[in-house]
Design an enzyme around this catalytic site. Structure first.
Site, PDB file in Angstrom:
ATOM      1  N   ASP A   7      -1.856  -1.202  10.094  1.00  0.00           N
ATOM      2  CA  ASP A   7      -1.962  -1.274   8.628  1.00  0.00           C
ATOM      3  C   ASP A   7      -2.652  -2.561   8.182  1.00  0.00           C
ATOM      4  O   ASP A   7      -3.022  -2.690   7.012  1.00  0.00           O
ATOM      5  CB  ASP A   7      -0.564  -1.254   7.986  1.00  0.00           C
ATOM      6  CG  ASP A   7      -0.005   0.159   7.870  1.00  0.00           C
ATOM      7  OD1 ASP A   7      -0.796   1.121   7.943  1.00  0.00           O
ATOM      8  OD2 ASP A   7       1.221   0.285   7.713  1.00  0.00           O
TER       9      ASP A   7
ATOM     10  N   LYS B  52       0.847  -1.207   0.000  1.00  0.00           N
ATOM     11  CA  LYS B  52       0.000   0.000   0.000  1.00  0.00           C
ATOM     12  C   LYS B  52       0.878   1.252   0.000  1.00  0.00           C
ATOM     13  O   LYS B  52       2.012   1.237   0.497  1.00  0.00           O
ATOM     14  CB  LYS B  52      -0.962   0.026   1.193  1.00  0.00           C
ATOM     15  CG  LYS B  52      -0.324   0.219   2.577  1.00  0.00           C
ATOM     16  CD  LYS B  52      -0.289   1.658   3.055  1.00  0.00           C
ATOM     17  CE  LYS B  52       0.437   1.847   4.369  1.00  0.00           C
ATOM     18  NZ  LYS B  52       1.800   2.286   4.322  1.00  0.00           N
TER      19      LYS B  52
HETATM   20  P1  ATP Z   1       4.448  -0.531   7.727  1.00  0.00           P
HETATM   21  O1  ATP Z   1       4.399   0.288   6.469  1.00  0.00           O
HETATM   22  O2  ATP Z   1       3.232  -1.416   7.926  1.00  0.00           O
HETATM   23  O3  ATP Z   1       4.799   0.225   8.946  1.00  0.00           O
HETATM   24  P2  ATP Z   1       6.923  -1.506   6.687  1.00  0.00           P
HETATM   25  O4  ATP Z   1       6.552  -1.857   5.281  1.00  0.00           O
HETATM   26  O5  ATP Z   1       7.624  -0.217   6.886  1.00  0.00           O
HETATM   27  O6  ATP Z   1       5.634  -1.588   7.576  1.00  0.00           O
HETATM   28  P3  ATP Z   1       7.816  -4.200   7.079  1.00  0.00           P
HETATM   29  O7  ATP Z   1       8.313  -4.552   5.707  1.00  0.00           O
HETATM   30  O8  ATP Z   1       6.521  -4.763   7.510  1.00  0.00           O
HETATM   31  O9  ATP Z   1       7.832  -2.629   7.296  1.00  0.00           O
HETATM   32  O10 ATP Z   1       8.985  -4.641   8.090  1.00  0.00           O
HETATM   33  C1  ATP Z   1       9.168  -4.124   9.394  1.00  0.00           C
HETATM   34  C2  ATP Z   1       9.938  -5.163  10.207  1.00  0.00           C
HETATM   35  O11 ATP Z   1       9.033  -6.227  10.474  1.00  0.00           O
HETATM   36  C3  ATP Z   1      11.111  -5.769   9.469  1.00  0.00           C
HETATM   37  O12 ATP Z   1      12.292  -5.193   9.892  1.00  0.00           O
HETATM   38  C4  ATP Z   1      11.034  -7.257   9.774  1.00  0.00           C
HETATM   39  O13 ATP Z   1      12.036  -7.653  10.683  1.00  0.00           O
HETATM   40  C5  ATP Z   1       9.701  -7.479  10.462  1.00  0.00           C
HETATM   41  N1  ATP Z   1       8.796  -8.411   9.750  1.00  0.00           N
HETATM   42  C6  ATP Z   1       7.938  -9.224  10.355  1.00  0.00           C
HETATM   43  N2  ATP Z   1       7.215  -9.923   9.475  1.00  0.00           N
HETATM   44  C7  ATP Z   1       7.593  -9.542   8.253  1.00  0.00           C
HETATM   45  C8  ATP Z   1       7.195  -9.919   6.946  1.00  0.00           C
HETATM   46  N3  ATP Z   1       6.254 -10.830   6.722  1.00  0.00           N
HETATM   47  N4  ATP Z   1       7.790  -9.286   5.909  1.00  0.00           N
HETATM   48  C9  ATP Z   1       8.747  -8.354   6.150  1.00  0.00           C
HETATM   49  N5  ATP Z   1       9.181  -7.986   7.367  1.00  0.00           N
HETATM   50  C10 ATP Z   1       8.609  -8.568   8.422  1.00  0.00           C
END
Ligand code: ATP
Length: 290
Positions: A140, A12
């Site tokens: 989210d 998203k």
């Molecule tokens: P958001 O935008 O929802 O805040 P994000 O996209 O910035 O999230 P994610 O890619 O979800 O961040 O990753 C945040 C942390 O979550 C990573 O550093 C990782 O260690 C952990 N994590 C847990 N589950 C997952 C997953 N399925 N995919 C990626 N990272 C994950």
């Protein structure tokens, strides 16, 4: 009986994201307009009735945790708690969404697991329960549940989990630029505490979406995090400069960062910008708003 599903879990972007306050429990309140894009993780879920271990999770990216720290693992636990059912599952995640990039990568994997397990188990949970189960995992996740169910844009209020579906911004080409830097969402929210809460309001953007006025949407996009987080991520700031000098119709950091996105009417211009980013050593994906 179906025992295996492979689902696409979309990333998203936030067309609008403002922090409106902080509650006594430490959670920030937001106003946001979320939009799904066609950049997908691929999540395979198998109901393994003959297996021993309750949940086995694997992922093609070694940096992603494969135990309880993975949000998709926790989604399986939440599904079992909500449904009262329990059976062994194997989950394999093929990542395409940049990690810790502000694109809800972990959240969308979790939503995919919730929705897929619900289908494999014969739909014991209603849509409302799936959404409230999602909110237990992260703010989210409810929007990502909606996206899995085919609703690809929504206004999110409170922590982002109170949602009002809205018209999506369809047919824009999106370049997703990753600098390789990562930002933890809680860290980014802490940085926002020192910043005044002034924001333009989401009404003009929602109005433009509703009227199908794409240029109106592009000119009212807003992300309060951009000004605060991008100066702390020099490579992401460089991605932004490259995108600003392309023929992009709008350029903005995504969510709490540091991924930078650019939107294009013209698909060819997006591909040229992605090549420029790659030449400069960054990763770039070209996809669409859905
Ligand atoms: P958001 O935008 O929802 O805040 P994000 O996209 O910035 O999230 P994610 O890619 O979800 O961040 O990753 C945040 C942390 O979550 C990573 O550093 C990782 O260690 C952990 N994590 C847990 N589950 C997952 C997953 N399925 N995919 C990626 N990272 C994950």
């Amino acid at each position: 009986m179906t025992t295996e599903l492979t689902v696409r879990a979309p990333a998203k972007i936030n067309l609008y994201l403002a922090v409106t306050g902080k509650e006594d429990n430490g959670y920030h309140t937001v106003e946001t307009v979320m939009q799904a894009i066609s950049l997908y993780d691929c999540v395979n879920i198998t109901r393994a009735d003959d297996g021993d271990a309750p949940i086995i999770l694997t992922c093609d990216v070694p940096a992603v945790p494969c135990g309880e720290d993975n949000l998709a693992w926790r989604a399986a636990e939440v599904f079992f708690a909500e449904s009262g059912m329990r059976f062994p599952v194997r989950i394999h995640i093929k990542k395409h969404i940049p990690i810790a990039g502000g694109l809800a990568g972990g959240s969308t994997d979790a939503a995919a697991v919730l929705c897929a397990l619900n289908r494999l188990a014969g739909e014991p949970l209603s849509r409302e329960t799936l959404l409230s189960a999602g909110a237990k995992l992260g703010m989210d996740v409810p929007f990502c549940v909606l996206s899995c169910l085919g609703v690809t844009a929504a206004l999110g209020l409170h922590y982002g989990e109170i949602m009002f579906p809205c018209k999506p911004l369809v047919g824009m080409t999106v370049v997703v630029a990753s600098s390789g830097e990562s930002v933890s969402t809680p860290w980014a929210y802490k940085r926002m505490d020192a910043v005044p809460l002034a924001a333009p309001g989401y009404a003009p953007l929602l109005g433009a979406l509703d009227a199908g006025d794409t240029d109106g949407v592009l000119s009212t996009m807003y992300n309060a995090f951009e000004e605060v987080i991008l100066p702390l991520c020099p490579s992401a700031a460089q991605c932004r400069e490259i995108l600003l000098s392309s023929r992009a119709d709008a350029v903005m950091m995504s969510g709490s960062g540091p991924t930078v996105i650019a939107l294009y009417h013209e698909e060819n211009a997006a591909h040229i910008a992605a090549q420029e980013l790659q030449k400069a050593g960054f990763s770039a994906a070209v996809c669409e708003t859905i």
